[in-house]
Design a protein around this motif. Structure first.
Motif, mmCIF file in Angstrom:
data_model
loop_
_atom_site.group_PDB
_atom_site.id
_atom_site.type_symbol
_atom_site.label_atom_id
_atom_site.label_comp_id
_atom_site.label_asym_id
_atom_site.label_seq_id
_atom_site.Cartn_x
_atom_site.Cartn_y
_atom_site.Cartn_z
ATOM 1 N N GLY A 1 0.821 -1.206 0.000
ATOM 2 C CA GLY A 1 0.000 0.000 0.000
ATOM 3 C C GLY A 1 0.852 1.251 0.000
ATOM 4 N N ILE A 2 0.187 2.407 -0.130
ATOM 5 C CA ILE A 2 0.866 3.682 -0.242
ATOM 6 C C ILE A 2 0.706 4.464 1.057
ATOM 7 C CG2 ILE A 2 1.070 5.806 -1.574
ATOM 8 C CD1 ILE A 2 1.746 3.271 -3.106
ATOM 9 N N SER A 3 1.819 4.923 1.605
ATOM 10 C CA SER A 3 1.780 5.752 2.807
ATOM 11 C C SER A 3 2.208 7.188 2.513
ATOM 12 C CB SER A 3 2.699 5.160 3.891
ATOM 13 O OG SER A 3 4.023 5.044 3.422
ATOM 14 N N ARG A 4 2.722 7.443 1.337
ATOM 15 C CA ARG A 4 3.190 8.781 0.960
ATOM 16 C C ARG A 4 2.498 9.231 -0.313
ATOM 17 N NH1 ARG A 4 9.435 10.200 -0.868
ATOM 18 N NH2 ARG A 4 9.075 12.390 -1.444
ATOM 19 N N TRP A 5 1.900 10.414 -0.265
ATOM 20 C CA TRP A 5 1.197 10.947 -1.428
ATOM 21 C C TRP A 5 1.736 12.339 -1.727
ATOM 22 C CZ3 TRP A 5 -2.408 8.197 -4.238
ATOM 23 C CH2 TRP A 5 -2.835 6.984 -3.665
ATOM 24 N N ASP A 6 2.494 12.452 -2.817
ATOM 25 C CA ASP A 6 3.055 13.731 -3.255
ATOM 26 C C ASP A 6 2.493 14.078 -4.632
ATOM 27 O OD1 ASP A 6 4.562 13.802 -0.958
ATOM 28 O OD2 ASP A 6 6.350 12.940 -1.908
ATOM 29 N N THR A 7 2.326 15.356 -4.855
ATOM 30 C CA THR A 7 1.891 15.817 -6.172
ATOM 31 C C THR A 7 3.073 15.779 -7.139
ATOM 32 O OG1 THR A 7 0.252 17.268 -5.155
ATOM 33 C CG2 THR A 7 0.823 17.711 -7.446
ATOM 34 N N LEU A 8 2.838 15.238 -8.326
ATOM 35 C CA LEU A 8 3.915 15.122 -9.312
ATOM 36 C C LEU A 8 3.333 15.223 -10.720
ATOM 37 C CD1 LEU A 8 3.665 11.937 -10.513
ATOM 38 C CD2 LEU A 8 4.508 11.463 -8.216
ATOM 39 N N ASP A 9 4.243 15.524 -11.647
ATOM 40 C CA ASP A 9 3.879 15.599 -13.063
ATOM 41 C C ASP A 9 4.306 14.291 -13.727
ATOM 42 O OD1 ASP A 9 3.328 16.168 -15.665
ATOM 43 O OD2 ASP A 9 4.506 18.009 -15.768
ATOM 44 N N LEU A 10 3.343 13.544 -14.213
ATOM 45 C CA LEU A 10 3.629 12.248 -14.819
ATOM 46 C C LEU A 10 4.515 12.396 -16.055
ATOM 47 C CD1 LEU A 10 2.938 9.283 -14.332
ATOM 48 C CD2 LEU A 10 0.958 9.560 -15.843
#
Length: 380
Positions: free
Chosen positions: A212-221
């Protein structure tokens, strides 16, 4: 009786007490409903000449003390009757639940094939049984997949270890071994060690993605794709494969390392399973609430019934082709795990002329569980 004492009793005891209380309350209501009219009834008794129609005296048919005494006796007798009926009814209702509990306890990792198989009538308990059967089926599939994965991982790790051991034993057993031969053996040992290191790294990425994911950062794909392509252009050029990119800004949110691993595995898979003078096309698009990553490559023809199998661990398209096959069969499994962890959608299709086209759709904003306020804060 306090609520804690009641909670400590068995479910049948609690249901029996509840049913008994209802039966007893109904009995009290019926007695009150009967006593009140009877207590107010006056029975008229004729007095005087038999032929006279004049009534000169009155008297009660049933005295109030008799009514109260009889009611008290009836209420006392009703207590054990209500308890017995409540216990019986609770036992009948809980019988299917006991059967479900007994069967569920007997099911373990060794006999997950067993099912409850509750028949008619269709009610809440039957629905619970069907839900548990579905759960056991998923657990069985998960255990089978885990055993298969461990067996394949053990085989993949054991092969380079056995080769390394054989290489070292041959080098040590040669009495005429010189510096050049020992250096060559060491270089081969390093190559085998790098093979193991890459395999272990791939397994760790797969395990991290499935956790699972514990870190959510905004990024440009699009920027992630550009970085991955920059490190793969030389490899594609050596193979004679043309890399074509159509990138537009595509903002999303997630774990940057895992998303980079997803893109890298898609590109590596497209380059590896291609043919000379082939092509790979990578596209990023922004479509309102979603951003899309599409990787399309030429290559061998893939049957439709083989596509889903490629996303399982250690599944290779052609393991016997030319006597060997590149990779470990983990690339697309990692892609699938990362996609699932980011709540994205994954679709794949195989063109009739050959090759594979894979599309991953991410949410445009951020983690689906974030509130609107949090999204606005992140955007600011």
């Amino acid at each position: 009786m306090t609520s804690q004492q009641l909670a400590g009793r068995s479910l049948q005891t609690r249901l029996a007490l509840a049913y008994a209380a209802g039966i007893y309350a109904a009995g009290v209501f019926v007695l009150v409903l009967v006593i009140v009219p009877l207590a107010s009834v006056d029975a008229a008794t004729p007095v005087g000449h038999p032929s006279s129609s004049v009534t000169t005296g009155t008297g009660r048919g049933i005295s109030l003390p008799h009514l109260l005494t009889g009611s008290a006796v009836a209420l006392v007798i009703l207590i054990p009757v209500a308890l017995a009926l409540g216990w019986f009814v609770a036992g009948r209702f809980l019988h299917p639940l006991r059967a479900i509990t007994t069967t569920a306890k007997s099911i373990s990792a060794g006999n997950l094939h067993r099912r409850l198989d509750l028949g008619e009538p269709t009610d809440e308990l039957t629905e619970l049984g069907h839900t548990l059967d579905d759960l056991f089926a998923r657990l069985q599939a998960s255990f089978d997949a885990q055993r298969h994965f461990v067996a394949n991982a053990s085989h993949e790790l054991r092969t380079p270890l056995a080769g390394l051991r054989t290489l070292l034993e041959v080098a040590l057993a040669d009495p005429d071994a010189d510096t050049d031969s020992l250096r060559s053996a060491c270089e081969e040992a390093l190559a085998l060690g790098e093979h193991q290191e890459r395999l272990v790294k791939a397994l760790l990425v797969l395990a991290t993605s499935e956790r699972g994911i514990s870190r959510w950062d905004t990024l440009d794909l699009a920027q992630v794709v550009e970085g991955v392509l920059a490190s793969r252009r030389d490899q594609a050029t050596d193979r004679g494969i043309d890399l074509a990119e159509h990138l537009t800004p595509a903002m999303t949110a997630g774990d940057p390392r895992l998303i980079e691993s997803l893109v890298a595995n898609l590109v590596d898979n497209a380059i590896r399973h291609n043919h000379p003078d082939g092509h790979v096309e990578i596209t990023t698009q922004n479509s309102g609430t979603q951003v899309t990553l599409t990787v399309t490559n030429s290559g061998p023809v893939i049957r439709d019934n083989q596509i889903q199998r490629l996303f399982h661990p250690f599944q290779k398209l052609a393991p016997d082709r030319n006597g060997h096959c590149e990779g470990y069969g983990l690339g697309l499994a990692i892609v699938h795990a990362v996609t699932h962890a980011h709540h994205a959608t994954l679709t794949a299709s195989a063109p009739p002329e050959g090759g594979l086209s894979i599309t991953v759709r991410f949410t445009h904003t951020s983690h689906p569980n974030l509130s609107q306020g949090q999204r606005g804060k992140d955007a600011g």
